[in-house]
Design a protein around this motif. Structure first.
Motif, PDB file in Angstrom:
ATOM      1  N   LYS A   1      41.528  45.153  41.169  1.00 46.68           N
ATOM      2  CA  LYS A   1      40.282  46.654  40.992  1.00 46.68           C
ATOM      3  C   LYS A   1      39.944  46.224  40.020  1.00 46.68           C
ATOM      4  CE  LYS A   1      41.933  51.319  40.318  1.00 46.68           C
ATOM      5  NZ  LYS A   1      40.801  52.007  41.979  1.00 46.68           N
ATOM      6  N   ASN A   2      40.315  45.399  38.299  1.00 44.72           N
ATOM      7  CA  ASN A   2      39.712  45.545  37.354  1.00 44.72           C
ATOM      8  C   ASN A   2      38.336  44.902  37.450  1.00 44.72           C
ATOM      9  OD1 ASN A   2      41.641  46.782  35.767  1.00 44.72           O
ATOM     10  ND2 ASN A   2      43.041  45.221  35.277  1.00 44.72           N
ATOM     11  N   ILE A   3      38.486  43.957  38.593  1.00 43.47           N
ATOM     12  CA  ILE A   3      37.019  43.178  39.164  1.00 43.47           C
ATOM     13  C   ILE A   3      36.044  43.612  39.426  1.00 43.47           C
ATOM     14  CG2 ILE A   3      36.184  41.144  40.212  1.00 43.47           C
ATOM     15  CD1 ILE A   3      38.482  39.430  40.351  1.00 43.47           C
TER      16      ILE A   3
ATOM     17  N   ASP B   1      44.243  54.697  47.195  1.00 45.82           N
ATOM     18  CA  ASP B   1      43.196  54.379  47.004  1.00 45.82           C
ATOM     19  C   ASP B   1      41.721  53.970  48.108  1.00 45.82           C
ATOM     20  OD1 ASP B   1      40.746  53.159  45.702  1.00 45.82           O
ATOM     21  OD2 ASP B   1      41.809  51.982  44.581  1.00 45.82           O
ATOM     22  N   LEU B   2      40.622  54.438  48.300  1.00 46.44           N
ATOM     23  CA  LEU B   2      40.184  54.416  49.773  1.00 46.44           C
ATOM     24  C   LEU B   2      39.622  53.313  49.673  1.00 46.44           C
ATOM     25  CD1 LEU B   2      39.278  57.672  51.443  1.00 46.44           C
ATOM     26  CD2 LEU B   2      41.321  55.973  52.352  1.00 46.44           C
ATOM     27  N   ASN B   3      39.121  52.786  48.085  1.00 46.15           N
ATOM     28  CA  ASN B   3      37.837  51.833  47.726  1.00 46.15           C
ATOM     29  C   ASN B   3      38.644  50.811  47.061  1.00 46.15           C
ATOM     30  OD1 ASN B   3      35.598  53.976  47.841  1.00 46.15           O
ATOM     31  ND2 ASN B   3      36.133  54.873  46.199  1.00 46.15           N
ATOM     32  N   ALA B   4      40.247  50.714  47.369  1.00 47.45           N
ATOM     33  CA  ALA B   4      40.264  49.633  47.062  1.00 47.45           C
ATOM     34  C   ALA B   4      39.571  47.817  48.464  1.00 47.45           C
ATOM     35  CB  ALA B   4      41.828  49.634  47.266  1.00 47.45           C
ATOM     36  N   LYS B   5      39.822  47.525  47.549  1.00 48.25           N
ATOM     37  CA  LYS B   5      39.305  45.948  48.446  1.00 48.25           C
ATOM     38  C   LYS B   5      40.483  44.544  49.020  1.00 48.25           C
ATOM     39  CE  LYS B   5      34.702  46.506  48.100  1.00 48.25           C
ATOM     40  NZ  LYS B   5      34.942  48.450  46.954  1.00 48.25           N
ATOM     41  N   GLY B   6      40.030  44.311  49.899  1.00 46.40           N
ATOM     42  CA  GLY B   6      41.145  43.593  50.438  1.00 46.40           C
ATOM     43  C   GLY B   6      40.423  41.841  49.620  1.00 46.40           C
ATOM     44  N   ALA B   7      41.416  40.424  49.693  1.00 43.62           N
ATOM     45  CA  ALA B   7      41.079  39.451  49.060  1.00 43.62           C
ATOM     46  C   ALA B   7      42.791  38.771  49.796  1.00 43.62           C
ATOM     47  CB  ALA B   7      41.359  39.311  48.010  1.00 43.62           C
ATOM     48  N   PHE B   8      41.639  36.963  49.362  1.00 46.60           N
ATOM     49  CA  PHE B   8      42.325  36.511  50.033  1.00 46.60           C
ATOM     50  C   PHE B   8      42.184  35.110  48.646  1.00 46.60           C
ATOM     51  CE2 PHE B   8      41.813  36.540  54.061  1.00 46.60           C
ATOM     52  CZ  PHE B   8      42.613  36.582  54.865  1.00 46.60           C
ATOM     53  N   ILE B   9      43.332  34.999  47.820  1.00 46.39           N
ATOM     54  CA  ILE B   9      43.781  34.009  46.642  1.00 46.39           C
ATOM     55  C   ILE B   9      44.210  32.788  46.761  1.00 46.39           C
ATOM     56  CG2 ILE B   9      44.451  33.723  44.259  1.00 46.39           C
ATOM     57  CD1 ILE B   9      43.875  37.140  44.318  1.00 46.39           C
ATOM     58  N   GLY B  10      44.041  31.407  46.480  1.00 46.86           N
ATOM     59  CA  GLY B  10      44.572  30.575  46.324  1.00 46.86           C
ATOM     60  C   GLY B  10      43.908  29.643  47.471  1.00 46.86           C
ATOM     61  N   LEU B  11      43.129  29.522  47.445  1.00 44.46           N
ATOM     62  CA  LEU B  11      41.791  28.477  48.470  1.00 44.46           C
ATOM     63  C   LEU B  11      41.854  27.427  48.578  1.00 44.46           C
ATOM     64  CD1 LEU B  11      40.569  31.889  50.585  1.00 44.46           C
ATOM     65  CD2 LEU B  11      42.970  31.049  50.703  1.00 44.46           C
ATOM     66  N   THR B  12      41.894  26.025  49.186  1.00 48.09           N
ATOM     67  CA  THR B  12      41.476  24.902  48.430  1.00 48.09           C
ATOM     68  C   THR B  12      40.513  24.823  49.723  1.00 48.09           C
ATOM     69  OG1 THR B  12      43.405  23.856  49.260  1.00 48.09           O
ATOM     70  CG2 THR B  12      43.427  24.828  47.360  1.00 48.09           C
ATOM     71  N   THR B  13      40.481  23.407  49.779  1.00 49.38           N
ATOM     72  CA  THR B  13      39.629  22.924  50.917  1.00 49.38           C
ATOM     73  C   THR B  13      40.843  21.771  51.887  1.00 49.38           C
ATOM     74  OG1 THR B  13      38.989  20.372  49.717  1.00 49.38           O
ATOM     75  CG2 THR B  13      37.346  22.261  49.704  1.00 49.38           C
ATOM     76  N   PHE B  14      42.083  21.973  51.606  1.00 48.77           N
ATOM     77  CA  PHE B  14      42.863  21.746  52.347  1.00 48.77           C
ATOM     78  C   PHE B  14      43.567  23.091  52.631  1.00 48.77           C
ATOM     79  CE2 PHE B  14      42.304  18.756  49.252  1.00 48.77           C
ATOM     80  CZ  PHE B  14      41.867  17.209  49.907  1.00 48.77           C
ATOM     81  N   THR B  15      43.244  24.289  53.009  1.00 43.53           N
ATOM     82  CA  THR B  15      43.508  25.001  53.831  1.00 43.53           C
ATOM     83  C   THR B  15      43.308  25.383  55.022  1.00 43.53           C
ATOM     84  OG1 THR B  15      43.822  26.584  51.212  1.00 43.53           O
ATOM     85  CG2 THR B  15      44.024  27.782  53.402  1.00 43.53           C
ATOM     86  N   SER B  16      44.384  25.876  55.734  1.00 45.94           N
ATOM     87  CA  SER B  16      44.034  25.266  57.379  1.00 45.94           C
ATOM     88  C   SER B  16      44.357  26.871  57.658  1.00 45.94           C
ATOM     89  CB  SER B  16      45.816  24.649  58.109  1.00 45.94           C
ATOM     90  OG  SER B  16      46.812  25.756  57.715  1.00 45.94           O
ATOM     91  N   ASP B  17      43.724  27.226  59.094  1.00 49.27           N
ATOM     92  CA  ASP B  17      43.884  28.405  59.382  1.00 49.27           C
ATOM     93  C   ASP B  17      45.340  29.297  59.810  1.00 49.27           C
ATOM     94  OD1 ASP B  17      44.754  26.902  61.379  1.00 49.27           O
ATOM     95  OD2 ASP B  17      43.034  27.705  62.887  1.00 49.27           O
ATOM     96  N   ALA B  18      45.463  28.268  59.909  1.00 48.84           N
ATOM     97  CA  ALA B  18      47.619  28.701  60.349  1.00 48.84           C
ATOM     98  C   ALA B  18      47.519  28.783  58.836  1.00 48.84           C
ATOM     99  CB  ALA B  18      48.035  27.814  60.635  1.00 48.84           C
ATOM    100  N   GLN B  19      47.566  28.792  57.542  1.00 48.80           N
ATOM    101  CA  GLN B  19      48.185  28.915  56.274  1.00 48.80           C
ATOM    102  C   GLN B  19      47.504  30.432  56.076  1.00 48.80           C
ATOM    103  OE1 GLN B  19      46.876  25.369  54.152  1.00 48.80           O
ATOM    104  NE2 GLN B  19      49.025  25.076  53.433  1.00 48.80           N
ATOM    105  N   LEU B  20      46.255  30.448  56.476  1.00 51.46           N
ATOM    106  CA  LEU B  20      45.435  32.369  56.311  1.00 51.46           C
ATOM    107  C   LEU B  20      46.142  33.314  56.671  1.00 51.46           C
ATOM    108  CD1 LEU B  20      41.534  30.708  55.615  1.00 51.46           C
ATOM    109  CD2 LEU B  20      43.284  32.282  54.150  1.00 51.46           C
TER     110      LEU B  20
END
Length: 501
Positions: A495-497, A357-376
């Motif tokens: 994908k459903n989104i 699926d060349l149209n598939a999208k990347g994503a991040f899930i579960g972020l908060t205002t406390f999420t650090s760059d290292a966690q990402l």
């Protein structure tokens, strides 16, 4: 300056990629005498990007010249990307530059190809199902859309055999690269005339298939004169880059696999059977002849790997590295051992196996205002390991097994990333003294061809040098199971989104 001479053979391995070529000179002990890397850009023609085959040729000749000023070269072996080809006329002038294998041109022709012969026949012969990437589909596109160029063309070269032709005047291609035309019988090891006849294309337009390791001949006198070389240099037939990467990683028997962690990631497992299950090809696992051994390999790819980590470094972190010498040292030093509830889906360039699926999208899930760059960042490299685990496990149903991984490429330099890979994928991971497994593979091919060794196994024992070993932690693997199972649900939910928009 006098040459640095020795009584041994010196093997020059050249690897040609889409935007970079590199070479290493090895002596008979497997020691590296010289390394050169040269980058180049795409060639733009009327708004489309093409591989700049002229620049590649000039860079290869320049690298040979630079090496030959210091050392005597006994032989040369070339590996390259597959599929993309240059079309020449009878005077060897370029009539069509190589389209990128990711270029969608040829998709209509792939469907036409299938309609003529059916997926079952094509797969049973070639181990593939036609897609726009393959040489024959691109050649059909030129025939349909650029008939004048097609009529002028009488030779189609992939990159490896084109450079070989420049050096020797011989038109020879190895079995693995010939198979990427989608017209090569991987059992009989010859072009399938039924396929070519149905497409009304002469198979002689492609180079003659021969076993990897064949001595093609000596470098031509005019090339030697151009490079100021006054002795003979043999050209030993190379292969597709992933095949030589496997050889250079001592992956010669079923279950062995090399893991090239570059801009994209590609695991290349070796197996000893040809599957008759067409679903294997439908899910993106090609069947490729492996050397001249009667075995095969497949390419298990993730379209984005180091491209994501570099995107993170450049676009999100803006190359910030605090007081460290390198961004990745900075970010990995901040990573802890906790398994956070932060997820990444690494489909930043679409999905490869098995969704195609060349149209598939990347994503991040579960972020908060406390999420650090290292966690990402940790979520990114966890996702890359989870994706490769998913693709390998999905391939188990076709008989593909991976008992160990040899990691090569830029991503193999990160100790923390490789330990995470071992823990998540539950497989031993080893690295090489030289991260350039494909160049080492080229030296091994030459050492056997020139008679230093009787077989590849003996040559590998000399040339392949293991650096580090990463053993999976059972406790960590168990702890990652819940996160992995949640990861497997991300693609369809996201994908459903987008499909619901």
């Amino acid at each position: 300056m006098p040459l640095k001479t020795n009584t041994m053979n010196n093997y020059l391995s050249i690897d040609i990629g889409t935007t970079c070529c590199k070479c290493q000179l090895f002596d008979e002990n497997g020691d590296i005498l010289k390394y050169i890397s040269k980058e180049y850009s795409f060639k733009e023609i009327q708004g489309d990007n093409y591989i700049d085959i002229v620049k590649i040729k000039d860079n290869v000749l320049s690298m040979i010249y630079e090496v030959s000023k210091e050392y005597k070269i006994s032989s040369i072996c070339i590996s390259s990307l597959g599929e993309s080809f240059v079309l020449l006329d009878e005077n060897d002038d370029i009539v069509f530059y190589p389209m990128l294998y990711t270029d969608p041109r040829g998709d209509k022709e792939a469907k036409e190809f299938i309609s003529l012969l059916g997926e079952e026949y094509i797969f049973n012969v070639t181990g593939l199902i036609p897609q726009a990437m393959f040489s024959l589909c691109k050649l059909m596109y030129i025939k349909n859309n650029y008939p004048d160029s097609y009529k002028k063309g009488n030779k189609a070269f992939q990159v490896c055999d084109y450079i070989g032709y420049v050096l020797t005047g011989e038109r020879v291609i190895d079995y693995s690269l010939a198979s990427r035309t989608c017209g090569f019988d991987i059992k009989k090891l010859q072009y399938d005339e039924k396929i070519f006849d149905s497409l009304n294309i002469d198979s002689d337009i492609f180079s003659k298939p021969m076993p990897t390791g064949t001595i093609v001949g000596n470098i031509k006198d005019d090339i030697k004169k151009l490079l100021n070389i006054d002795y003979d240099i043999k050209l030993v037939l190379g292969s597709q880059d992933q095949v030589l990467n496997a050889v250079g990683s001592f992956c010669l028997k079923p279950g062995d696999a090399t893991d090239g962690i570059g801009t994209v990631e590609c695991i290349t497992p070796v197996f000893d059977f040809k599957s008759d299950d067409i679903q294997m090809a439908k899910e993106g696992y090609p069947i490729v002849p492996f050397l001249n051994t009667g075995m095969y390999c497949t390419y298990i790819c993730n379209y984005a790997s180091n491209s994501i980590t570099n995107w993170f470094k450049n676009e999100l972190a803006h190359k910030y590295k605090d007081n460290k010498d390198d961004f990745f040292d900075y970010i990995e030093d901040k990573m802890n051992d906790s398994i956070d509830d932060i997820y990444c889906l690494p489909y930043f360039a679409g999905s490869c196996i098995p969704y195609q699926d060349l149209n598939a999208k990347g994503a991040f899930i579960g972020l908060t205002t406390f999420t650090s760059d290292a966690q990402l960042y940790k979520a990114v490299i966890e996702s890359l390991a989870m994706e490769m685990r998913f693709e390998v496990e999905n391939g188990n149903k076709f008989g593909i097994k991976v008992s160990k991984l040899i990691a090569t490429g830029g991503g193999s330099l990160s100790k923390k990333r490789l330990q995470l890979k071992a823990d998540i994928e539950n497989v031993k991971v080893e690295t090489l003294v030289s991260q350039e497994g494909g160049l080492c593979g080229g030296a091994i091919i030459q050492a056997v061809a020139l008679g230093q060794f009787n077989n590849y196994e003996d040559a590998c024992k000399c040339f392949v040098k293991i650096k580090d070993t990463y053993i999976p932690s059972y406790d960590k693997h168990i702890k990652y199971e819940d996160k992995y199972n949640k990861y497997l649900k991300m693609y369809k939910n996201i994908k459903n989104i987008f499909e619901g928009e």
